[in-house]
Design an enzyme around this catalytic site. Structure first.
Site, mmCIF file in Angstrom:
data_model
loop_
_atom_site.group_PDB
_atom_site.id
_atom_site.type_symbol
_atom_site.label_atom_id
_atom_site.label_comp_id
_atom_site.label_asym_id
_atom_site.label_seq_id
_atom_site.Cartn_x
_atom_site.Cartn_y
_atom_site.Cartn_z
ATOM 1 N N LEU A 134 0.845 -1.187 0.000
ATOM 2 C CA LEU A 134 0.000 0.000 0.000
ATOM 3 C C LEU A 134 0.882 1.239 0.000
ATOM 4 O O LEU A 134 1.970 1.236 0.575
ATOM 5 C CB LEU A 134 -0.900 0.026 1.247
ATOM 6 C CG LEU A 134 -1.979 -1.062 1.372
ATOM 7 C CD1 LEU A 134 -2.732 -0.894 2.690
ATOM 8 C CD2 LEU A 134 -2.936 -1.037 0.199
ATOM 9 N N ASP A 135 0.394 2.311 -0.623
ATOM 10 C CA ASP A 135 1.088 3.589 -0.558
ATOM 11 C C ASP A 135 1.228 4.015 0.902
ATOM 12 O O ASP A 135 0.433 3.605 1.757
ATOM 13 C CB ASP A 135 0.304 4.671 -1.307
ATOM 14 C CG ASP A 135 0.221 4.409 -2.802
ATOM 15 O OD1 ASP A 135 1.070 3.669 -3.310
ATOM 16 O OD2 ASP A 135 -0.704 4.954 -3.432
ATOM 17 N N ARG A 136 2.207 4.857 1.166
ATOM 18 C CA ARG A 136 2.475 5.313 2.528
ATOM 19 C C ARG A 136 1.219 5.878 3.205
ATOM 20 O O ARG A 136 0.940 5.593 4.365
ATOM 21 C CB ARG A 136 3.588 6.374 2.490
ATOM 22 C CG ARG A 136 3.910 7.000 3.857
ATOM 23 C CD ARG A 136 5.053 7.997 3.729
ATOM 24 N NE ARG A 136 5.276 8.715 4.961
ATOM 25 C CZ ARG A 136 5.973 8.240 6.003
ATOM 26 N NH1 ARG A 136 6.514 7.041 5.935
ATOM 27 N NH2 ARG A 136 6.126 8.963 7.095
ATOM 28 N N THR A 138 -1.964 5.372 2.328
ATOM 29 C CA THR A 138 -3.153 4.527 2.202
ATOM 30 C C THR A 138 -3.135 3.534 3.359
ATOM 31 O O THR A 138 -2.105 2.927 3.650
ATOM 32 C CB THR A 138 -3.163 3.765 0.863
ATOM 33 O OG1 THR A 138 -3.175 4.711 -0.214
ATOM 34 C CG2 THR A 138 -4.390 2.871 0.756
ATOM 35 N N ARG A 231 -6.153 5.931 -7.475
ATOM 36 C CA ARG A 231 -6.002 7.396 -7.404
ATOM 37 C C ARG A 231 -6.020 8.013 -8.803
ATOM 38 O O ARG A 231 -6.686 9.036 -9.039
ATOM 39 C CB ARG A 231 -4.715 7.742 -6.663
ATOM 40 C CG ARG A 231 -4.667 7.206 -5.235
ATOM 41 C CD ARG A 231 -3.259 7.238 -4.634
ATOM 42 N NE ARG A 231 -2.763 8.606 -4.503
ATOM 43 C CZ ARG A 231 -1.524 8.898 -4.145
ATOM 44 N NH1 ARG A 231 -0.647 7.917 -3.896
ATOM 45 N NH2 ARG A 231 -1.144 10.155 -4.025
#
Length: 290
Positions: A134-136, A138, A231
């Site tokens: 996951l993105d930082r 998210t 996104r």
């Protein structure tokens, strides 16, 4: 004391051990690590080479070598919210603001750092194998496995459904829609992505959970796993995620993208059992919903 990971199979035909192992998903790379890294192959309890001829009904035990954690991965004590754990799977809930793996900008304090420490404390003989990142900023479910072989088979043809929830700007005209648009890097940026003809195939299903005056609560099902896919796709249809300033979202209500991995459907790599893991929306996103 750590116990080496092992799998047991029953031969159903007369073939060489090498051929049977290939059919059971044991890769050549794994066989090399077994041969030179401290593993072994047993047939009816006796060590054999891959050239051994199997008889129907033979019991084959594959003992995998211990895995070493990368020297560059710092072991750090930290809070882990474990959703599920067994001999091969580890499912955790990642908070927003934490990177999944170390980078030049964030070399420590990542989920991988915490997992490496946890494995050491629990005498789990594995390096950190992350299935879903996951993105930082998210939050939500991250899936890991505890063995290189299991990681290999789950990355090759293993079906996993990931569903996210997001708060987006505006009202969507359709309650359900497919977004099938290729995604690639934007210009020379190493971070930002965009929909572009020469990008990689990307497919997201979007459905509305509830609409409000100036924003919507949506659910997104990923069919592919491109960087920043949800996104980028939501911004492309004119509904960027609230708080996602990289893709046009406003920061007046939340200081990170309001995106959360809420559920993962997975087939257990050993039992074949279908499993579903869920994670509730964190407090900062819940506050956005009246």
């Amino acid at each position: 004391m750590c116990k080496q990971f092992q799998l047991t199979f029953e031969a159903i035909e007369e073939v060489l051990l090498r051929e049977a192992l290939s059919k059971w998903g044991i890769s050549k790379r794994t066989l090399t690590s077994i041969k030179f890294g401290g593993g072994s192959l047993l047939v009816n309890g006796h060590e054999k080479t891959v050239r051994h001829p199997l008889s129907k009904g033979d019991i084959v035990t594959v003992i995998f070598p211990f895995e070493e954690v990368s020297l560059g991965l710092i072991r750090q004590k930290g809070n882990l919210e474990i959703i599920y754990e067994d001999d091969v799977l580890l499912i955790v809930n990642k908070p927003h603001g934490q990177s999944t793996i170390p980078s030049r900008e964030h070399p420590s304090g990542t989920l991988a750092n915490f997992i490496a420490y946890y494995y050491e404390q629990m005498s789990i003989p594995s390096t950190v194998h992350i299935l879903t990142r996951l993105d930082r900023d998210t939050s939500g479910i991250v899936c890991l496995v505890k063995n290189r072989h299991i990681h290999h088979i789950m990355n090759h043809g293993h079906v996993m459904n990931k569903t996210y929830e997001a708060i987006v700007h505006g009202k969507l005209e359709r309650t359900t829609q497919e977004i099938i648009k290729p995604i690639g890097r934007k210009g020379s940026s190493i971070i930002e992505r965009e929909v572009r003809e020469d990008g990689l195939f990307a497919h997201t299903d979007v459905s509305v959970i509830r609409q409000y005056a100036d924003f919507s609560h949506v659910k997104c099902l990923l069919h592919t796993g491109r960087t920043h896919q949800i996104r980028v796709h939501l911004a492309h249809i004119g509904h960027p995620i609230v708080g996602d300033d990289l893709y046009g979202g406003k920061l007046d209500r939340i200081n990170r993208q309001a995106l959360h991995c809420a559920s993962v459907d997975i087939t257990h790599p050993l039992s074949g059992k279908k499993m579903t893991f869920t994670s509730s929306l964190p407090e900062d996103i819940q506050k956005l919903i009246p």
